[in-house]
Design a protein around this motif. Structure first.
Motif, short mmCIF file in Angstrom:
data_model
loop_
_atom_site.label_atom_id
_atom_site.label_comp_id
_atom_site.label_asym_id
_atom_site.label_seq_id
_atom_site.Cartn_x
_atom_site.Cartn_y
_atom_site.Cartn_z
N ARG A 74 55.97 27.99 35.91
CA ARG A 74 55.27 28.60 34.77
C ARG A 74 54.12 27.71 34.31
O ARG A 74 52.99 28.17 34.12
CB ARG A 74 56.25 28.80 33.62
CG ARG A 74 55.63 29.38 32.35
CD ARG A 74 56.67 29.60 31.28
NE ARG A 74 57.10 28.37 30.61
CZ ARG A 74 56.44 27.81 29.59
NH1 ARG A 74 55.32 28.35 29.15
NH2 ARG A 74 56.89 26.71 29.04
N ARG A 75 54.42 26.41 34.14
CA ARG A 75 53.38 25.51 33.64
C ARG A 75 52.27 25.31 34.66
O ARG A 75 51.10 25.30 34.32
CB ARG A 75 53.98 24.14 33.31
CG ARG A 75 54.83 24.21 32.07
CD ARG A 75 55.47 22.87 31.83
NE ARG A 75 56.48 23.00 30.79
CZ ARG A 75 56.53 22.24 29.71
NH1 ARG A 75 55.63 21.31 29.53
NH2 ARG A 75 57.46 22.41 28.82
N HIS A 76 52.68 25.13 35.91
CA HIS A 76 51.66 24.84 36.92
C HIS A 76 50.71 26.02 37.10
O HIS A 76 49.51 25.85 37.24
CB HIS A 76 52.32 24.47 38.25
CG HIS A 76 51.36 23.89 39.23
ND1 HIS A 76 50.89 22.60 39.12
CD2 HIS A 76 50.73 24.42 40.30
CE1 HIS A 76 50.03 22.36 40.08
NE2 HIS A 76 49.91 23.45 40.83
N LEU A 77 51.26 27.23 37.06
CA LEU A 77 50.39 28.40 37.23
C LEU A 77 49.43 28.52 36.06
O LEU A 77 48.30 28.98 36.20
CB LEU A 77 51.23 29.67 37.35
CG LEU A 77 52.13 29.74 38.59
CD1 LEU A 77 52.75 31.12 38.71
CD2 LEU A 77 51.38 29.40 39.86
N ALA A 78 49.87 28.08 34.88
CA ALA A 78 48.98 28.14 33.72
C ALA A 78 47.90 27.06 33.81
O ALA A 78 46.77 27.27 33.39
CB ALA A 78 49.81 27.97 32.45
N GLU A 79 48.26 25.90 34.37
CA GLU A 79 47.31 24.78 34.38
C GLU A 79 46.36 24.81 35.56
O GLU A 79 45.21 24.39 35.46
CB GLU A 79 48.08 23.45 34.40
CG GLU A 79 48.65 23.07 33.06
CD GLU A 79 49.78 22.05 33.17
OE1 GLU A 79 49.93 21.43 34.24
OE2 GLU A 79 50.52 21.90 32.18
N SER A 80 46.84 25.26 36.71
CA SER A 80 46.01 25.20 37.90
C SER A 80 45.43 26.57 38.22
O SER A 80 46.15 27.51 38.57
CB SER A 80 46.84 24.69 39.09
OG SER A 80 46.18 25.02 40.30
N ALA A 81 44.14 26.67 38.09
CA ALA A 81 43.47 27.94 38.36
C ALA A 81 43.62 28.29 39.84
O ALA A 81 43.82 29.45 40.21
CB ALA A 81 42.00 27.85 37.98
N GLU A 82 43.54 27.26 40.67
CA GLU A 82 43.59 27.50 42.11
C GLU A 82 44.94 28.09 42.49
O GLU A 82 45.02 29.16 43.10
CB GLU A 82 43.34 26.16 42.84
CG GLU A 82 43.15 26.30 44.33
CD GLU A 82 44.39 25.96 45.14
OE1 GLU A 82 44.46 26.38 46.30
OE2 GLU A 82 45.31 25.30 44.62
N MET A 83 46.01 27.39 42.08
CA MET A 83 47.35 27.86 42.45
C MET A 83 47.66 29.17 41.75
O MET A 83 48.25 30.08 42.35
CB MET A 83 48.39 26.79 42.10
CG MET A 83 49.77 27.06 42.63
SD MET A 83 49.84 27.27 44.44
CE MET A 83 49.83 25.56 45.00
N GLY A 84 47.25 29.28 40.49
CA GLY A 84 47.47 30.51 39.74
C GLY A 84 46.87 31.69 40.48
O GLY A 84 47.49 32.75 40.62
N GLY A 85 45.67 31.50 40.98
CA GLY A 85 44.96 32.57 41.69
C GLY A 85 45.70 32.95 42.97
O GLY A 85 45.91 34.14 43.24
N ARG A 86 46.10 31.95 43.71
CA ARG A 86 46.79 32.22 44.98
C ARG A 86 48.08 32.99 44.75
O ARG A 86 48.39 33.95 45.44
CB ARG A 86 47.11 30.89 45.68
CG ARG A 86 45.93 30.31 46.42
CD ARG A 86 46.24 28.93 46.96
NE ARG A 86 47.33 28.97 47.97
CZ ARG A 86 47.92 27.88 48.44
NH1 ARG A 86 47.56 26.68 48.01
NH2 ARG A 86 48.86 27.98 49.34
N VAL A 87 48.84 32.54 43.74
CA VAL A 87 50.13 33.16 43.50
C VAL A 87 49.95 34.59 42.98
O VAL A 87 50.65 35.51 43.41
CB VAL A 87 50.96 32.30 42.52
CG1 VAL A 87 52.14 33.08 41.99
CG2 VAL A 87 51.43 31.03 43.22
N ALA A 90 50.95 36.19 51.93
CA ALA A 90 49.71 36.36 51.16
C ALA A 90 49.30 35.10 50.39
O ALA A 90 48.12 34.91 50.09
CB ALA A 90 49.87 37.53 50.19
N VAL A 91 50.26 34.26 50.11
CA VAL A 91 49.91 33.10 49.27
C VAL A 91 49.13 32.04 50.07
O VAL A 91 48.45 31.19 49.50
CB VAL A 91 51.17 32.49 48.61
CG1 VAL A 91 51.94 31.62 49.60
CG2 VAL A 91 50.79 31.69 47.38
N GLY A 92 49.19 32.15 51.40
CA GLY A 92 48.40 31.23 52.22
C GLY A 92 49.04 29.87 52.30
O GLY A 92 50.07 29.60 51.70
#
Lengths: 189, 680, 193, 292
Positions: free
Chosen positions: D89-102, C184-186
């Protein structure tokens, strides 16, 4: 006074509707900057060749404490989509504490405009010192983006009431417009 | 005319008055001048279109564009048009009013008009330099010009006010900057108060041995200046003194200073030092600040051999008399001048001056903040300032360069850019380190014949004789290695030897070099309390913490606060000649100001329209200058124009709209707001 | 050996754009070549290009030199360079991105065990959710040359002797969930060349 | 103190068993027994990040989500796991794109992650939450006379850890001193051990290991204390190989938790002391004899 005001609220509404299509909407932002800090920051942004949104038009005053709430109301009445007030950081006022007065008026003014149906993002007060050109750039860009997202200012109340609010002056907003909360705020020094 | 609208002072209608006579005055005839500023404006703003649009605005008689409006022919244009076309209002769209408002007011006046019938539009700093898109930058310029044209209709003839200027000058800081500025002013016949926080003047320069690139001895050139300061009839020298408060304004500053107790009467002490010999401490016990902690001194001491004033002082934190009250006071016995007073107290004094020169200097970067160099961990890692003291003949080793154990070093590394050019500490180049590092390389080589390695990132030697000096040091066989030292560590079995890892970027390899002495060329940074000092004097710091000049090119020693000038490193890193030159410039500016004897004030003061004032007193507590009084007999407010500084706070607050501010009348601001918003 | 001269034809502007568009990597344009990254790198001694040179080659767009460099495989992600860099260039993260791209474009030296380790590691985690170290090491040795295994015999015995060698295959309970998550993460947009 | 879910990571069930055993024993002895995070998975380490960034973050975030479900922080003894989880933890908080995907990926398996879970290292928990004083009071067998070189390795101090100084970390020093042992000055505290390069490029990795061991020896250390199972593996298991190439006296490598356990009176067997390839027993016996 009403006669006078009548002639003032002339065409902005019409002008706005003529360009409300979302894509090409470019917000018009009136910036009231104090001479010593924020105007200097804008100059520094220039000498540093920073790039920021071209939507801001600066009107210089000596001190943010000079900004009469009516200037802001008037700008909205005349078609501004946003008003930015810039002053020195607290404690740094060239005239000791004019900026505190600006802050007090701003808090009140924000309530007034909200009760008039104007989104709070459209009025912003920022402390920007003469060296903070980068901050100015950031604020200008942010504000342009925020307001672009909001779309053109649509006044949700009849023009007549708006004129009353404007005429009354926001130092003492008339309770029926500003609401009781704002009226109470006046009592607080 | 607005007043007639009564309560609320609503704005005037858009085109109602434009071009029409105001109160029976002659018709408005406006000249608009749009400047290209070479290509500075014209590249991004369509100057012709702005001019064309301006020409169509009501009241505009003539609109022109011109390559350089600030040039003589540009100003002449304004003057001629006033005379030939009968213009009575002038608008110039060019750069910031901070730069050329005075120029164009002058041109307006030269044409025979009152200079305040002028309005300036900033289409360079606020348009062409900050935008890329030609169309939107041009639209913005047009809006700004329209606003000015509408505003200028309402301008009035105003007179500037003259206020007298006090002829005394305060110089804050007694390093080479403050000393030079004070001497220039004093030689010019002005009285100077030179205040210094430490016990002696001389500053950092007094600690140095030789100065680059000429290698003349710092003390030999500085000490005579220090003596001159002490002897100059026009200089009042106050050491151990700090400014605590500044009131007033240009021409008339009231400065409150605090004298810290020295516990010695300066007028009695002759610097014989018998008290020091007599002190109950038989030898030095406390780190000597002047020797960068490399030697020890007693609680009663002379700041340094060349100190001015040649007067000892007592450190109350260290003296037994202060901690226990039970010292034998052998120093008092020894003093045949009876100059020691344990009961001296802090003293506050007020100085009246017309101008202030800031010469508060810098501090060196604390090498502990770059922990990988091992400063404070390995004893043979030194800062450059410590090595300056080692090299100095009057220093702790009598000029011998030796390690902590007394041995001569055989290999010495000098690390450039410590604390400088680094986003994590100070991003700026400290400007002097390359040259002083080369100087130390030369002196170390000369005195010890050690292998010397200079580790640099870029060798910066722009200055008179600097490149030649660089060449000379290179020819002496100093290893010049281009790369920043990454780590320093002491080997367990290495005899105190330090191993330095560095990429020799020219060779493309990492080198591991053993040295027995490592010198850190620490950079310059604003003093720890620069922010506090800035607030006291109401001046500005730039983002990096140095005091900010009014204009980087054209007003490099002025500040945004009139009458306060900058000299030396408080404004940014500088070498000695630059510091002295800037101190001279600051003194020159102060002389120009006080030499005139008076100054002209912007006529932007506020006045009460007596018949409209209801006497509500709202404005009175708001005025920061106590310029508003209440006339009890008439029950109305009155503004003392001499005290008014023109902030306009009272104007905005007046419930009845009965206060007006010159140059910033409500009408003028309303017109400006409407002007930027009106759709063309 | 490649001749030590490059023409403009050797440059890939696309590669330069790609590398400077990685998060934070626009800062490599500000590199002042102080060499702190290289001198602080514990693996520098074995690198063909120093990290500093690699950053420079990257910003100039010398794709083949960068992706073919041994340097990117030596990075152990100790982050010393990232922490030291005076211009705050995220060197370690750039190294990761270069590894990903090299694997994607299959331009690394064959038999180089590091990418093999990475792939086997991924396979095991994707399948079972955990790593069984002993199995991983054995796979790595089988894939990159049996000769290495002989040198490892003593080592393996040490592990068995101390109870640290386990042939148990570690696994998580919700393996299906994990697979669905990773699906799902692509895939990364960044890897597109 | 926020609840802690123990995240041992893959190595601690394999080559790093002694770390797992001794940590559990130490926390139990201090009255804070560890509870393992249910069904945790591999963090991805450096290898996964070298192949696919998105999947690497998804992998790591599953653990964060599992901990968040239990309203716990993750107690993460392995340096690599610590770094990966903190970075995630930090990257998911900083990156909207990656945060969204994860978040989308977590959502697919009924998990959620609001971003409140932190990875915490035992050094941090022991010094900050439990406190050196409490440890000192619990010491039953002071380790007088034992000289220890503290080795932190790289990823715990760089670039995300905020609980200790990245050049001169002190937390392990404090804990070891509390046992009564002597901590020697060790300049390579935070140098890299070569990580997986000892296996993939032996000639490269072994030299790094040699320098670390040699310096500890030269500083007079009896043992080298570590906080990461990969460091332990390199320094301990590869030591015989190193000694074949370089002239070096053997030096036992112990997890800091094993040393704490000894001081707290936990039997050596329960701390996995005998799991060292380079036996620590002679050194420990010599010390005990000397102290007695």
């Amino acid at each position: 006074m009403l006669e006078q005001a009548d002639s003032t609220v002339q065409a902005p509404q019409a002008d706005l509707t003529s360009q409300t299509s979302a894509e090409d909407f470019e917000p018009r932002i009136v910036a009231l900057f104090c001479n010593w800090c924020t105007y200097m920051a804008a100059d520094l942004a220039g000498t540093s060749r920073m790039r920021y949104a071209p939507n801001v038009r600066v009107v210089r005053v000596m001190c943010s404490g000079r900004i009469d709430p009516q200037f802001v109301m008037h700008a909205f009445a005349r078609g501004a989509d946003g008003v930015l007030i810039g002053g020195c950081h607290p404690g740094d006022c060239h005239y000791q504490e004019g900026n505190y007065k600006a802050l007090r008026r701003f808090r009140l003014l924000r309530r007034v405009i909200e009760s008039l149906g104007i989104e709070r993002e459209r009025l912003r007060l920022e402390w920007i010192s003469a060296s903070e050109a980068d901050r100015l750039r950031k604020v200008a860009d942010e504000m342009a983006a925020d307001i672009r997202a909001l779309g053109p200012l649509q006044l949700s109340i009849p023009a007549e009431e708006f004129r009353n609010a404007e005429g009354a002056g926001a130092e003492i907003p008339s309770p029926e417009i500003a609401g009781e909360t704002a009226a109470k705020e006046v009592a607080v020094p | 005319m607005l007043r007639e609208n009564g309560f609320g002072s609503g704005p005037t209608s858009g085109g109602k008055t434009n071009g029409a006579p105001v109160n029976g005055d002659p018709p408005i005839r406006i000249g608009v001048y749009v400047c290209h500023c070479g290509t500075n404006i014209a590249r991004t703003v369509d100057v012709e279109r702005v001019t064309e649009k301006a020409g169509e605005l009501p009241g505009v008689t003539i609109a022109r564009d011109y390559k350089y409006m600030c040039s003589d022919p540009g100003q002449e244009l304004i003057k001629e048009d006033i005379e030939e076309l009968g213009l009575n209002r002038i608008v110039v769209a060019s750069c910031s009013p901070n730069l050329h408002e005075g120029t164009f007011r002058g041109a307006t006046a030269a044409g025979g008009l009152n200079p305040f019938f002028f309005q300036m539009v900033n289409i360079r700093e606020h348009a062409s330099w900050v935008h890329e898109d030609r169309e939107s930058a041009t639209d913005k310029a047009i809006d700004l010009v329209r606003a000015a044209v509408r505003r200028v209709h309402h301008h009035k003839a105003l007179e500037t006010r003259r206020v007298p200027i006090k002829p005394e000058v305060l110089v804050v800081g007694g390093g080479i900057a403050g000393i030079s500025a004070a001497l220039t002013l004093a030689d010019g016949g002005k009285h100077v108060y030179l205040i210094e926080r430490e016990a002696s003047i001389g500053g950092h320069m007094a600690q140095f041995d030789k100065t680059f690139p000429t290698l003349d001895c710092a003390a030999c050139i500085l000490t005579p200046k220090m003596t001159q300061v002490r002897n100059h009839p026009n200089i009042t020298l106050m050491t151990m003194t700090e400014v605590v408060k500044v009131d007033g304004f240009v021409g008339s500053y009231e400065v409150t200073v605090k004298h810290r107790p020295r516990f010695i009467d300066v007028s009695l002490c002759v610097g014989c030092q018998q008290c020091i010999d007599a002190c109950v401490y038989k030898r030095g016990k406390f780190e000597d600040e002047f020797d960068a902690g490399l030697s020890m001194r007693k609680p009663i001491y002379l700041p340094n051999a060349q100190a001015v004033p040649q007067v000892v002082l007592i450190d109350p934190e260290q003296c037994i008399q202060f901690s226990s009250g039970k010292c034998k006071q052998t120093c008092v016995e020894a003093c045949d001048r009876d100059a020691i007073f344990f009961d001296q107290e802090e003293r506050i004094e007020t100085l009246d001056v017309g101008a202030i020169i800031m010469a508060t200097g810098f501090q060196t970067f604390d090498a502990r903040r770059s922990p990988h160099y091992g400063y404070g961990i390995y004893p043979n890692v030194y800062t450059a300032l410590e090595v300056e003291r080692l090299v100095n003949a009057s220093g702790p080793t009598g000029g011998e360069i030796v390690l902590r154990d007394g041995e001569k070093p055989t290999a010495v590394g000098i690390v450039h850019c410590v604390g400088s050019r680094n986003q994590k500490s100070n991003p700026w180049c400290s400007k002097v380190c390359c040259m002083y590092s080369l100087k130390l390389a030369h002196l170390i080589k000369e005195k010890t014949d050690a292998e010397v390695y200079n580790f640099y990132i870029d060798m910066r030697t722009p200055g008179k004789g600097f490149e030649e000096f660089y060449q000379r040091v290179a020819s002496e066989g100093t290893h010049l290695i281009r790369g920043k030292v990454a780590s320093v560590y002491q080997q367990a079995d290495g005899d105190g030897e330090l191993l330095v890892d560095v990429e020799d970027t020219l060779a493309g390899m990492v080198r591991r070099i053993p040295v027995d002495m490592l010198v850190l060329a620490v950079g310059l940074e604003p003093r720890y309390d620069a922010e506090e000092v800035r607030r006291t004097f109401n001046i500005t710091c730039s983002g990096d913490g140095w005091f900010m000049e009014r204009h980087p090119k054209l007003a490099p020693v002025d500040t945004f606060t009139d009458g306060v000038y900058l000299a030396g490193c408080c404004q940014g890193p500088k070498d000695i000649p630059e510091t002295v030159a800037q101190a001279g410039a600051a003194a020159g500016q102060a002389l120009a100001l006080i030499g005139r004897g008076y100054m002209e004030l912007e006529p932007n003061t506020a006045q009460v329209i007596a018949e409209d004032c209801s006497g509500c007193k709202t404005c009175i507590p708001l005025c920061p200058y106590q310029a508003i009084l209440h006339d009890d007999a008439e029950n109305r407010a009155e503004i003392n124009e001499v005290l008014c500084k023109g902030c306009g706070v009272c104007v905005a607050a007046c419930p009845s709209g009965s206060i007006v501010q010159n140059l910033f009348e409500d009408t003028e601001i309303y017109e400006e707001i409407e002007g930027v918003l009106a759709y063309a | 050996m490649r001749p030590n001269i490059r023409t403009e034809a050797d440059r890939s502007p696309e590669f330069a754009r790609w590398i400077t568009s990685l998060p934070g990597a626009e800062k490599i344009r500000e590199c002042m070549h102080c060499g702190l990254c290289s001198a602080s790198c514990p693996l520098f001694a074995y690198m063909d290009y120093s990290p500093r040179q690699l950053m420079h080659l990257g910003r100039e767009g010398f794709r083949d030199d960068v992706l073919g460099s041994f340097t990117i495989w030596l990075c152990t992600s100790c982050y010393q360079c990232t922490v030291e860099c005076p211009r705050q260039i995220p060197v370690t993260e750039i190294m990761y991105a270069l590894k990903r791209r090299a694997i994607e474009e299959k331009v690394y030296t064959p038999h180089l065990p590091i990418p093999v380790l990475a792939r086997e590691f991924r396979r095991m985690v994707t399948d079972r959710g955990r790593i069984s170290e002993s199995w991983l090491v054995m796979k790595l040795l089988l894939k990159t040359g049996v000769h290495r295994m002989f040198g490892m015999v003593g080592l393996g015995w040490d592990l068995v002797r101390t109870g640290r060698f386990s042939l148990r295959k570690e696994t998580i309970r919700d393996r299906g969930d994990l697979a669905r998550m990773l699906e799902a993460v692509g895939s990364d947009a960044e890897a597109v060349s | 103190m926020k609840k802690l879910a123990y995240y041992p990571g893959c190595s601690l069930s394999g080559t790093g068993r002694a770390y797992d055993e001794s940590l559990r024993a130490v926390f139990a002895a201090l009255g804070e027994p560890l509870e393992e995070l249910d069904d945790w998975n591999c963090c991805g380490a450096t290898s996964y990040m070298s192949i696919d960034k998105g999947k690497a973050y998804a992998l790591a975030s599953r653990n964060l989500a599992l901990a968040e479900r239990e309203d716990a922080d993750l107690l993460t003894p392995c340096n690599a796991c610590y770094l990966v989880l903190e970075k995630t933890r930090r990257h998911l908080a900083e990156s909207a794109e990656m945060g969204g995907r994860v978040r989308h990926a977590l959502d697919a398996v009924g998990l959620g992650y609001a971003g409140v879970v932190r990875a915490r290292h035992p050094l941090e928990v022991l010094t900050q939450d439990i406190g050196v004083e409490r440890l000192k009071e619990a010491v039953k067998e002071p380790l007088k006379g034992l000289k220890i070189a503290p080795y932190y390795g790289c990823q715990i101090v760089r670039p995300y850890a905020t609980f200790d100084d990245q050049y001169h970390p002190q937390t392990m020093d404090q804990l070891l001193k509390a046992t009564g042992a002597k901590v020697v000055e060790y300049p390579f505290k935070t140098r890299c051990c070569g990580a997986s390069q000892t296996g993939t490029l032996p000639e490269v990795g072994l030299h790094l290991v040699y320098r670390l061991l040699n310096e500890a020896k030269a500083r007079g250390a009896d043992v080298l204390a570590v906080i990461c199972s990969l460091c332990h593996f390199n320094l301990d298991v590869y030591q015989s190989k190193v000694r074949r190439e370089y002239d070096l006296e053997p030096i036992p490598i112990l997890y800091f938790s094993q040393i704490l356990g000894l001081a707290l009176g936990v039997p050596a067997k329960k701390l996995g002391i005998d799991r060292c390839v380079v036996s620590a027993t002679p050194v420990l016996e010599r010390r005990a004899a000397h102290a007695a």
